[in-house]
Write an enzyme that holds these catalytic residues in place. Sequence first.
Site, PDB file in Angstrom:
ATOM      1  CB  ALA A   1      -9.824  -6.006 -12.649  1.00  0.00           C
TER       2      ALA A   1
ATOM      3  CG  HIS B   1      -7.483  -2.171  -7.061  1.00  0.00           C
ATOM      4  ND1 HIS B   1      -7.043  -3.091  -7.981  1.00  0.00           N
ATOM      5  CD2 HIS B   1      -7.890  -1.090  -7.781  1.00  0.00           C
ATOM      6  CE1 HIS B   1      -7.195  -2.600  -9.198  1.00  0.00           C
ATOM      7  NE2 HIS B   1      -7.693  -1.384  -9.112  1.00  0.00           N
TER       8      HIS B   1
ATOM      9  N   GLY C   1      -3.910   5.956  -5.812  1.00  0.00           N
ATOM     10  CA  GLY C   1      -2.570   5.371  -5.876  1.00  0.00           C
ATOM     11  C   GLY C   1      -1.598   6.269  -6.628  1.00  0.00           C
ATOM     12  CD  GLN C   2       4.425   7.791  -6.197  1.00  0.00           C
ATOM     13  OE1 GLN C   2       4.630   7.644  -4.990  1.00  0.00           O
ATOM     14  NE2 GLN C   2       5.385   7.759  -7.106  1.00  0.00           N
TER      15      GLN C   2
ATOM     16  CB  SER D   1      -1.400  -2.592 -14.099  1.00  0.00           C
ATOM     17  OG  SER D   1      -2.371  -2.257 -15.074  1.00  0.00           O
ATOM     18  CB  SER D   2      -6.753  -4.073 -13.861  1.00  0.00           C
ATOM     19  OG  SER D   2      -7.006  -3.583 -12.564  1.00  0.00           O
ATOM     20  NE  ARG D   3      -5.912  -0.491 -19.615  1.00  0.00           N
ATOM     21  CZ  ARG D   3      -6.364   0.632 -19.024  1.00  0.00           C
ATOM     22  NH1 ARG D   3      -5.683   1.185 -18.047  1.00  0.00           N
ATOM     23  NH2 ARG D   3      -7.492   1.190 -19.429  1.00  0.00           N
TER      24      ARG D   3
HETATM   25  P1  AMP Z   1      -8.100   1.561 -11.251  1.00  0.00           P
HETATM   26  O1  AMP Z   1      -9.026   0.473 -10.814  1.00  0.00           O
HETATM   27  O2  AMP Z   1      -7.031   1.118 -12.189  1.00  0.00           O
HETATM   28  O3  AMP Z   1      -8.822   2.807 -11.708  1.00  0.00           O
HETATM   29  O4  AMP Z   1      -7.309   1.995  -9.939  1.00  0.00           O
HETATM   30  C1  AMP Z   1      -7.996   2.377  -8.778  1.00  0.00           C
HETATM   31  C2  AMP Z   1      -7.008   3.007  -7.835  1.00  0.00           C
HETATM   32  O5  AMP Z   1      -5.996   2.058  -7.517  1.00  0.00           O
HETATM   33  C3  AMP Z   1      -6.305   4.239  -8.424  1.00  0.00           C
HETATM   34  O6  AMP Z   1      -6.211   5.247  -7.432  1.00  0.00           O
HETATM   35  C4  AMP Z   1      -4.959   3.686  -8.801  1.00  0.00           C
HETATM   36  O7  AMP Z   1      -3.925   4.661  -8.790  1.00  0.00           O
HETATM   37  C5  AMP Z   1      -4.734   2.665  -7.704  1.00  0.00           C
HETATM   38  N1  AMP Z   1      -3.721   1.677  -8.119  1.00  0.00           N
HETATM   39  C6  AMP Z   1      -3.679   1.008  -9.297  1.00  0.00           C
HETATM   40  N2  AMP Z   1      -2.575   0.239  -9.355  1.00  0.00           N
HETATM   41  C7  AMP Z   1      -1.894   0.447  -8.195  1.00  0.00           C
HETATM   42  C8  AMP Z   1      -0.672  -0.056  -7.653  1.00  0.00           C
HETATM   43  N3  AMP Z   1       0.080  -0.929  -8.317  1.00  0.00           N
HETATM   44  N4  AMP Z   1      -0.291   0.383  -6.430  1.00  0.00           N
HETATM   45  C9  AMP Z   1      -1.064   1.270  -5.742  1.00  0.00           C
HETATM   46  N5  AMP Z   1      -2.221   1.777  -6.189  1.00  0.00           N
HETATM   47  C10 AMP Z   1      -2.637   1.369  -7.403  1.00  0.00           C
END
Ligand code: AMP
Length: 299
Positions: free
Chosen positions: A47, A52, A162-163, A200-202
């Site tokens: 997503a 990402h 990601g932070q 955020s995907s959410r």
């Molecule tokens: P996820 O798909 O939500 O598990 O996220 C995958 C990676 O993307 C993780 O390392 C997250 O911290 C990073 N990530 C998610 N949202 C953001 C954002 N807004 N900025 C930077 N990195 C992100």
Amino acid sequence: MNPSRTAKIADVTTAPVIVQTGDELRSHVAAARRAGKSIGLVPTMGAFHQGHVSLVEASCRECDFTVVTIFVNPTQFGPGEDYGSYPRSLDGDLAAMRHLPVDVVFTPSREEMYPADHVTRVELSGVALPLEGAHRPGHFSGVATIVLKLFNLATPDVAFFGQKDYQQTCVVRRMVEDLNVPVEIRVCPIVREADGLALSSRNAYLSESERRQALVLSRSLKLAEELVRDGHKSGPEIVARMKELFAAEPDVAADYVVLVEPDTLADVDSISGPVLAAVAAKVGKARLIDNRLLTPTED
Ligand code: AMP
């Protein structure tokens, strides 16, 4: 930045190979290693948004061979959380990366990652216990388990996180140290919408009014940043000011609003060095998190 990497990003002509099994992933990585290439890994749940993409860009800039994994990891979701409804969009994710020289996209099935007879998990304490750990029991065990499995399959030189998921980066760093995993962890900055909302995907779950109210997360962090910059030293007083902002939003239920020490995540009483402001809240169906690292001005 290495100029040959910049050129590589600018003229992408080949699509990534998409593989579903660990064996296929291993053989692509082995071939890259034989060719003397450095391996970058970007673990994700798909997503895709620009957050990402920024991690994938960082890997393509720094490493010769980039593996992106897309797997909605069931073990990091608690009962009643959104595992079933989590957005899944492989075509959109591939489109978001089309201008990037990604080499392999790994999209395993649930059975590939968790065969029915598996019995092993990573167990954590310390930095995994407060904040997300307290509100989502078992979450970091699921995260650490899948991340370790991906590290074992992709054997990256560098892995990109990601932070945005600050505590996750602490947990992964700790695990790598404790379990002697030979990988460097890079943490990339939070990508935000123009109005401050962390991508955020959410966010896709938010109605228009909820999205407006969700801005309180980033606004509260900005307020904390201003207060710290203006010389306020009391953690509890700053947290109280942040909580006043949350109290004004009827559809936002805060899980936590904290100022903590950036390495241990212990509450900060009196500010004498860098601190992490971190917030988590439910906004309608979405549970959102955000954070900001704050540095006090010298006295
Ligand atoms: P996820 O798909 O939500 O598990 O996220 C995958 C990676 O993307 C993780 O390392 C997250 O911290 C990073 N990530 C998610 N949202 C953001 C954002 N807004 N900025 C930077 N990195 C992100």
